[in-house]
Design a protein around this motif. Structure first.
Motif, short mmCIF file in Angstrom:
data_model
loop_
_atom_site.label_atom_id
_atom_site.label_comp_id
_atom_site.label_asym_id
_atom_site.label_seq_id
_atom_site.Cartn_x
_atom_site.Cartn_y
_atom_site.Cartn_z
N GLU A 52 41.46 56.27 29.34
CA GLU A 52 42.14 55.11 28.84
C GLU A 52 43.50 54.73 29.42
N ARG A 53 44.12 55.70 30.00
CA ARG A 53 45.37 55.46 30.56
C ARG A 53 45.03 54.96 32.02
N GLU A 54 43.83 55.41 32.61
CA GLU A 54 43.56 55.02 34.12
C GLU A 54 42.99 53.68 33.76
N LEU A 55 42.36 53.26 32.80
CA LEU A 55 41.96 51.95 32.33
C LEU A 55 42.91 50.98 32.27
N MET A 56 44.18 51.52 31.69
CA MET A 56 45.37 50.70 31.29
C MET A 56 45.79 50.46 32.52
N TYR A 57 45.91 51.37 33.64
CA TYR A 57 46.74 51.14 34.86
C TYR A 57 46.09 50.06 35.85
N LEU B 154 53.22 51.42 30.54
CA LEU B 154 53.48 49.97 30.39
C LEU B 154 54.81 49.72 30.01
N LEU B 155 55.67 49.26 30.95
CA LEU B 155 57.09 48.75 30.58
C LEU B 155 56.88 47.34 29.93
N ILE B 156 56.91 47.39 28.70
CA ILE B 156 56.83 46.00 27.95
C ILE B 156 58.10 45.82 27.27
N SER B 157 58.57 44.55 27.24
CA SER B 157 59.91 44.09 26.77
C SER B 157 59.88 42.87 25.77
N ARG B 158 60.67 42.65 24.76
CA ARG B 158 61.00 41.42 24.25
C ARG B 158 62.37 41.03 24.31
N THR B 159 63.23 41.88 25.08
CA THR B 159 64.62 41.67 25.27
C THR B 159 65.06 41.38 26.88
N HIS B 160 63.83 41.32 27.86
CA HIS B 160 64.07 41.30 29.14
C HIS B 160 64.35 39.46 29.30
N PRO B 161 65.45 39.22 30.29
CA PRO B 161 65.67 37.92 30.45
C PRO B 161 64.61 37.36 31.30
N ASN B 162 63.81 37.88 31.90
CA ASN B 162 62.45 37.15 32.50
C ASN B 162 61.51 36.75 31.29
N LEU B 163 61.57 37.34 30.14
CA LEU B 163 60.70 36.79 29.15
C LEU B 163 60.94 35.37 28.79
N VAL B 164 62.28 34.93 28.74
CA VAL B 164 62.78 33.60 28.67
C VAL B 164 62.43 32.81 29.90
N ARG B 165 62.54 33.19 31.13
CA ARG B 165 61.95 32.50 32.06
C ARG B 165 60.44 32.33 32.04
N LYS B 166 59.83 33.20 31.66
CA LYS B 166 58.39 32.98 31.68
C LYS B 166 57.95 32.02 30.45
N LEU B 167 58.70 32.22 29.44
CA LEU B 167 58.12 31.14 28.25
C LEU B 167 58.82 29.67 28.58
N MET B 168 59.83 29.55 29.73
CA MET B 168 59.92 28.20 29.89
C MET B 168 59.05 27.63 30.84
N GLU B 169 58.70 28.46 31.68
CA GLU B 169 57.49 27.95 32.55
C GLU B 169 56.33 27.55 31.89
N LEU B 170 56.16 28.16 30.82
CA LEU B 170 54.85 27.93 29.85
C LEU B 170 55.27 26.52 29.43
#
Length: 414
Positions: A123-128, A196-212
């Motif tokens: 499962e981990r290898e699949l995730m990767y 997986l390093l996932i985040s709701r606080t990373h500044p790039n989350l704002v960048r990607k949402l703005m691009e969207l």
């Protein structure tokens, strides 16, 4: 009709998104390991036949036919091989059934932990493999389960992973089935498998949402120059336009604010300040500190520091609640900003203090003039202070020129 074993395998494949053949290979490997542990030894060559439908298992020991046996665990003579195979030849492989009575249940118990471990590894290898190429991208996710501060996220309906507490937006409440957007920072391999390093606080989350939400950003006509965030509360975004006909701020805000409101909704109501980027540092600082009005800015390029002076009534706006506004502005501009009151600027007035010199001999007069005054018993400045030119000329031997020098010298005396 599907057997219980086949149903269990299929369910495992569906839940973990793992290929069925891979699961069968895991089970065989686990049974081989269990047999070696319980009945055989590590040196044996073990083969397993597994019925994919019923789950019935047959365990074989495999040996090679040789002229002279050197390793009895892996080799046998032609005479021995004839017990299991008709007309055996040198270098043939012979396998014979060594399945213990009632071994199916024993093998299942022994192999259970190994199978679970192998499933986790798969499962981990699949995730990767699935997410390595999606680093630095926006990911749609669904909240799978919430246990206190532990939030488990289902990614693309395929994998479930935890959202770390320090990567959750402060004050945001998560509920089962809630749809959220995440930023995938990195996929790394650790001793426990890919993570997986996932985040709701990373500044790039704002960048990607703005691009969207803003096509002009996606196409490159409008560029995001910088982002500074206080997650869940406030965010400053500086933008510029690569086309003089396009207003970068208006493009980001959208008609009646529809674009920026959509991003704010995805960020749990986080306030967005969109400002115009400028190559001129002073102008950039003024924009970054808005809505405060700036009176004066002194920039120390060497120490990457700026001192900003504002009117008394503008200081709370410039600093912000708990220093938030000036902190975000400093991060956005990239230099340290100090806010000061304009009243603290006081012009330096240099005043030449008059020297207190009580003796005439100490005020810088010509010694001859001092001697003339001394002859008239005038040795202290207090005795002649306030006398005019005519008065001084009344002193014996004091000429008009001498009187002028005396008056000039007394000007520096308190």
């Amino acid at each position: 009709m599907q057997t219980a074993f086949s149903a269990a395998v299929n369910q495992l494949c569906d839940e973990k998104n793992i290929d069925k053949n891979e699961v069968i290979d895991m089970i065989k490997a686990a049974i081989r390991a269990a047999y070696r542990k319980d009945y055989g030894n590590k040196e044996q060559n073990i083969d397993v036949d597994l019925d994919n439908e019923s789950g019935n298992t047959i365990v074989y020991v495999v040996k090679k036919v040789v002229k002279k046996v050197e390793d009895p665990e892996l080799e046998m003579t032609v005479a021995e091989a004839k017990k299991y195979k008709k007309d055996p030849k040198i270098d043939d492989e012979v396998k014979f059934d060594v399945t213990p009575v009632g071994y199916g249940r024993i093998a299942a118990q022994s192999a259970k932990q190994v199978i679970l471990q192998r499933v986790q590894e798969a499962e981990r290898e699949l995730m990767y493999k699935l997410f390595k190429d999606r680093e630095n991208e926006l990911i749609n996710a669904v909240v799978h389960r919430v246990d206190g501060t532990n939030v488990y996220i289902s990614l693309d309906g395929k994998l479930t992973t935890g959202l770390p507490y320090d990567q959750q937006i402060p004050g945001e409440k998560y509920t089962n089935g809630q749809r959220i957007k995440l930023y995938l920072d990195k996929v790394i391999k650790t001793s426990k498998g890919p993570q997986l390093l996932i985040s709701r606080t990373h500044p790039n989350l704002v960048r990607k949402l703005m691009e969207l939400e803003v096509p002009e950003i996606k196409s490159g006509l409008v560029e995001i120059k910088g982002i500074s965030r206080d997650p869940g509360t406030r965010c400053k975004i500086s933008v510029s336009s690569n086309d003089p006909k396009i207003d970068p701020i208006g493009s980001c805000v959208g008609q009646k604010g529809v674009r920026v409101k959509s991003v704010m909704y995805d960020l749990h109501g986080e306030r967005l300040d969109i400002i115009l980027w400028s190559a001129d540092l002073e102008s950039y600082i003024k924009a970054a500190l808005s809505p405060a009005k700036i009176s004066q800015i002194n920039i120390d390029d060497a120490n990457r520091r700026a001192t900003v002076y504002v009117a008394t009534d503008q200081r709370p706006l410039a600093i912000g609640k708990q220093g938030q506004n000036v902190k975000l502005a400093s991060e956005l501009v990239g230099i340290e900003i100090d806010i000061k009151d304009i009243a603290e600027i006081t012009p330096k007035v240099e005043v030449d203090e008059k020297k207190v010199l009580p003796n005439i001999a100490e005020i810088g007069l010509d010694p001859a003039i001092v001697a003339k005054l001394a002859a008239a018993n005038l040795s202290l400045t207090e005795q002649i202070k306030g006398l005019g030119e005519k008065d001084l000329m009344g002193v014996p031997e004091i000429s008009a020129e001498d009187a002028k020098q005396i008056i000039e010298a007394l000007k520096n005396v308190k």
